[in-house]
Design a protein around this motif. Structure first.
Motif, PDB file in Angstrom:
ATOM      1  N   UNK A 180       6.897  11.109 -26.199  1.00 49.23           N
ATOM      2  CA  UNK A 180       5.744  10.370 -25.684  1.00 49.23           C
ATOM      3  C   UNK A 180       5.864  10.156 -24.184  1.00 49.23           C
ATOM      4  N   UNK A 181       4.735  10.208 -23.497  1.00 44.00           N
ATOM      5  CA  UNK A 181       4.683   9.883 -22.074  1.00 44.00           C
ATOM      6  C   UNK A 181       3.833   8.630 -21.927  1.00 44.00           C
ATOM      7  N   UNK A 182       4.408   7.590 -21.319  1.00 46.62           N
ATOM      8  CA  UNK A 182       3.771   6.273 -21.333  1.00 46.62           C
ATOM      9  C   UNK A 182       3.888   5.602 -19.971  1.00 46.62           C
ATOM     10  N   UNK A 183       3.042   4.608 -19.774  1.00 53.29           N
ATOM     11  CA  UNK A 183       3.114   3.709 -18.625  1.00 53.29           C
ATOM     12  C   UNK A 183       3.555   2.344 -19.134  1.00 53.29           C
ATOM     13  N   UNK A 184       4.496   1.735 -18.414  1.00 56.58           N
ATOM     14  CA  UNK A 184       4.909   0.351 -18.686  1.00 56.58           C
ATOM     15  C   UNK A 184       5.447   0.167 -20.093  1.00 56.58           C
ATOM     16  N   UNK A 185       6.470   0.928 -20.429  1.00 57.59           N
ATOM     17  CA  UNK A 185       7.128   0.738 -21.727  1.00 57.59           C
ATOM     18  C   UNK A 185       7.741  -0.662 -21.767  1.00 57.59           C
ATOM     19  N   UNK A 186       7.412  -1.438 -22.804  1.00 58.34           N
ATOM     20  CA  UNK A 186       7.822  -2.838 -22.860  1.00 58.34           C
ATOM     21  C   UNK A 186       9.218  -3.015 -23.465  1.00 58.34           C
ATOM     22  N   UNK A 187       9.460  -2.365 -24.560  1.00 55.56           N
ATOM     23  CA  UNK A 187      10.713  -2.598 -25.268  1.00 55.56           C
ATOM     24  C   UNK A 187      11.456  -1.284 -25.426  1.00 55.56           C
ATOM     25  N   UNK A 188      12.744  -1.381 -25.660  1.00 56.77           N
ATOM     26  CA  UNK A 188      13.531  -0.163 -25.806  1.00 56.77           C
ATOM     27  C   UNK A 188      13.750   0.175 -27.274  1.00 56.77           C
ATOM     28  N   UNK A 189      14.294  -0.755 -28.057  1.00 57.92           N
ATOM     29  CA  UNK A 189      14.594  -0.454 -29.452  1.00 57.92           C
ATOM     30  C   UNK A 189      13.326  -0.338 -30.269  1.00 57.92           C
ATOM     31  N   UNK A 190      13.242   0.635 -31.188  1.00 55.90           N
ATOM     32  CA  UNK A 190      14.236   1.684 -31.438  1.00 55.90           C
ATOM     33  C   UNK A 190      13.973   2.933 -30.599  1.00 55.90           C
ATOM     34  N   UNK A 191      13.522   2.743 -29.352  1.00 51.13           N
ATOM     35  CA  UNK A 191      13.173   3.856 -28.481  1.00 51.13           C
ATOM     36  C   UNK A 191      14.067   3.901 -27.259  1.00 51.13           C
ATOM     37  N   UNK A 192      14.152   5.082 -26.685  1.00 57.78           N
ATOM     38  CA  UNK A 192      14.832   5.250 -25.398  1.00 57.78           C
ATOM     39  C   UNK A 192      13.770   5.638 -24.372  1.00 57.78           C
ATOM     40  N   UNK A 193      13.707   4.881 -23.269  1.00 62.74           N
ATOM     41  CA  UNK A 193      12.720   5.131 -22.217  1.00 62.74           C
ATOM     42  C   UNK A 193      13.422   5.639 -20.970  1.00 62.74           C
ATOM     43  N   UNK A 194      12.891   6.716 -20.394  1.00 57.12           N
ATOM     44  CA  UNK A 194      13.440   7.275 -19.160  1.00 57.12           C
ATOM     45  C   UNK A 194      12.330   7.314 -18.113  1.00 57.12           C
ATOM     46  N   UNK A 195      12.543   6.597 -17.002  1.00 59.73           N
ATOM     47  CA  UNK A 195      11.531   6.560 -15.952  1.00 59.73           C
ATOM     48  C   UNK A 195      11.465   7.900 -15.230  1.00 59.73           C
ATOM     49  N   UNK A 196      10.231   8.362 -14.976  1.00 64.05           N
ATOM     50  CA  UNK A 196      10.003   9.584 -14.220  1.00 64.05           C
ATOM     51  C   UNK A 196       9.491   9.294 -12.810  1.00 64.05           C
ATOM     52  N   UNK A 197       8.730   8.215 -12.656  1.00 67.27           N
ATOM     53  CA  UNK A 197       8.256   7.829 -11.341  1.00 67.27           C
ATOM     54  C   UNK A 197       7.742   6.399 -11.369  1.00 67.27           C
ATOM     55  N   UNK A 198       7.697   5.775 -10.195  1.00 63.99           N
ATOM     56  CA  UNK A 198       7.085   4.466 -10.054  1.00 63.99           C
ATOM     57  C   UNK A 198       5.566   4.622  -9.939  1.00 63.99           C
ATOM     58  N   UNK A 199       4.857   3.677 -10.491  1.00 65.81           N
ATOM     59  CA  UNK A 199       3.392   3.685 -10.422  1.00 65.81           C
ATOM     60  C   UNK A 199       2.938   2.568  -9.495  1.00 65.81           C
ATOM     61  N   UNK A 200       2.198   2.950  -8.460  1.00 64.08           N
ATOM     62  CA  UNK A 200       1.602   1.974  -7.545  1.00 64.08           C
ATOM     63  C   UNK A 200       0.093   1.981  -7.743  1.00 64.08           C
ATOM     64  N   UNK A 201      -0.558   0.988  -7.147  1.00 67.35           N
ATOM     65  CA  UNK A 201      -1.972   0.776  -7.429  1.00 67.35           C
ATOM     66  C   UNK A 201      -2.809   0.864  -6.166  1.00 67.35           C
ATOM     67  N   UNK A 202      -4.084   1.195  -6.368  1.00 69.59           N
ATOM     68  CA  UNK A 202      -5.019   1.175  -5.247  1.00 69.59           C
ATOM     69  C   UNK A 202      -6.392   0.779  -5.776  1.00 69.59           C
ATOM     70  N   UNK A 203      -7.225   0.320  -4.852  1.00 73.08           N
ATOM     71  CA  UNK A 203      -8.612  -0.021  -5.178  1.00 73.08           C
ATOM     72  C   UNK A 203      -9.503   1.072  -4.617  1.00 73.08           C
ATOM     73  N   UNK A 204     -10.405   1.565  -5.436  1.00 77.25           N
ATOM     74  CA  UNK A 204     -11.296   2.648  -5.037  1.00 77.25           C
ATOM     75  C   UNK A 204     -12.726   2.131  -5.037  1.00 77.25           C
ATOM     76  N   UNK A 205     -13.391   2.209  -3.895  1.00 75.91           N
ATOM     77  CA  UNK A 205     -14.774   1.766  -3.807  1.00 75.91           C
ATOM     78  C   UNK A 205     -15.096   1.231  -2.433  1.00 75.91           C
ATOM     79  N   UNK A 206     -16.363   1.246  -2.082  1.00 75.14           N
ATOM     80  CA  UNK A 206     -16.795   0.755  -0.779  1.00 75.14           C
ATOM     81  C   UNK A 206     -16.962  -0.761  -0.798  1.00 75.14           C
ATOM     82  N   UNK A 207     -16.912  -1.363   0.399  1.00 74.29           N
ATOM     83  CA  UNK A 207     -17.039  -2.813   0.516  1.00 74.29           C
ATOM     84  C   UNK A 207     -15.788  -3.535   0.083  1.00 74.29           C
ATOM     85  N   UNK A 208     -14.622  -3.061   0.542  1.00 76.00           N
ATOM     86  CA  UNK A 208     -13.365  -3.604   0.075  1.00 76.00           C
ATOM     87  C   UNK A 208     -12.706  -4.546   1.078  1.00 76.00           C
ATOM     88  N   UNK A 209     -13.482  -5.174   1.951  1.00 79.49           N
ATOM     89  CA  UNK A 209     -12.877  -6.033   2.966  1.00 79.49           C
ATOM     90  C   UNK A 209     -12.045  -7.138   2.337  1.00 79.49           C
TER      91      UNK A 209
END
Length: 301
Positions: free
Chosen positions: A143-172
């Motif tokens: 599985x490929x996921x964002x923000x895995x919360x728990x580990x057991x009974x899973x193993x999670x391996x980070x591939x990259x950090x996710x950053x955020x942006x706002x898209x749209x006009x009038x963003x003052x």
């Protein structure tokens, strides 16, 4: 001796609570579903279901728990045996959200098909939360996921950090808030002429993260448009309907955006990665696919 096919039919019937729907889900005839349940009840010598209205008996509830665990363990066992035997035929099942699968998996999948033509790639296009459940139950190998919360009974391996942006006009205001997070505490609700927030629905982890990142914005007081995919967020923002808050990596292939992109550096980052079951044996094919995915991620950054 209890037949595994009977157990599988019983678990499916418990889920659908309807003989016709169960038959359709299992690609069986309705009389065969009824026959499996009859044979199961005769073998166990207990009544497992009440038909009108449908419900499980106490014995049925107990059998359901055991049957689900048994079938899952058998799926896990088969997956591990396939991996040990260096699976070069059969099916490799992947679970991933729409945005992850389209932006990060298409090129690796193409390379995989050339290298392993005998293996069919099956994709569950779903949310990160649902992908987690599919891997837990061994219905998906990876599985490929964002923000895995728990580990057991899973193993999670980070591939990259996710950053955020706002898209749209009038963003003052968004720009001021992103540069001065303390201003969030003092700001007043948006005026009628300020932009609508275009967000994913509440059944996604991305939306959970946005709600947690903006607790004092009290989203219920604002104009909020909920859509079903990140692509839809981008399209509506481009059309001038408001401000979409999206993962930055979702915009790397969008070369002709006409709207303003505002980084949100003070939003908490999260992780994009892959999940497998703990102690799961990874086949050579899965390891190679993960290398191709990692290469694709490096190219997109």
């Amino acid at each position: 001796m209890i037949d595994l096919h009977w157990l599988n039919t019983f678990v499916a019937l418990s889920k659908h609570q309807h003989f016709g729907k169960t038959a359709a889900a299992l690609h069986m005839t309705q009389p065969n579903v009824s026959l499996h349940i009859k044979q199961l009840e005769q073998t166990t010598r207990v009544k497992l279901i009440e038909r009108n209205p449908f419900r499980l008996t106490q014995a049925g509830e107990r059998l359901l728990k055991s049957a689900e665990n048994t079938l899952m363990e058998l799926q896990i066992c088969q997956a591990d045996l396939n991996a040990i035997n260096e699976l070069n035929q059969g099916t490799l099942t992947i679970a991933a959200s729409d945005i992850i699968s389209r932006l990060l998996l298409i090129s690796p999948f193409q390379a995989f098909k050339k290298e392993y033509p005998g293996i069919d790639l099956s994709l569950f296009n779903t949310t990160s939360s649902q992908a987690t459940e599919l891997v837990k139950s061994a219905k998906a190998d990876l599985g490929f996921v964002i923000a895995q919360k728990e580990s057991q009974p899973l193993h999670f391996m980070e591939l990259r950090q996710v950053k955020w942006c706002a898209l749209g006009n009038g963003l003052e205001r968004w720009q001021r808030l992103s540069q001065d997070p303390e201003a969030i505490i003092e700001h007043q609700p948006f005026a009628a002429d300020e932009p609508t927030l275009i967000l994913l629905g509440h059944d996604t982890r991305t939306r959970e993260l946005i709600d947690l990142a903006l607790p004092s914005l009290q989203l219920a007081k604002y104009h909020v448009m909920e859509v079903g995919s990140v692509d839809a967020q981008i399209d509506w923002a481009e059309a001038g309907f408001g401000v979409a808050i999206v993962p930055s990596f979702s915009l790397h292939s969008k070369l002709h955006l006409k709207t303003t992109i505002t980084p949100l550096p003070h939003f908490p980052t999260t992780s994009l990665g892959y999940i497998v079951r703990q102690n799961q044996v990874l086949s050579r094919a899965i390891k190679q696919l993960l290398r191709w995915v990692d290469d694709e991620i490096q190219r997109s950054q």
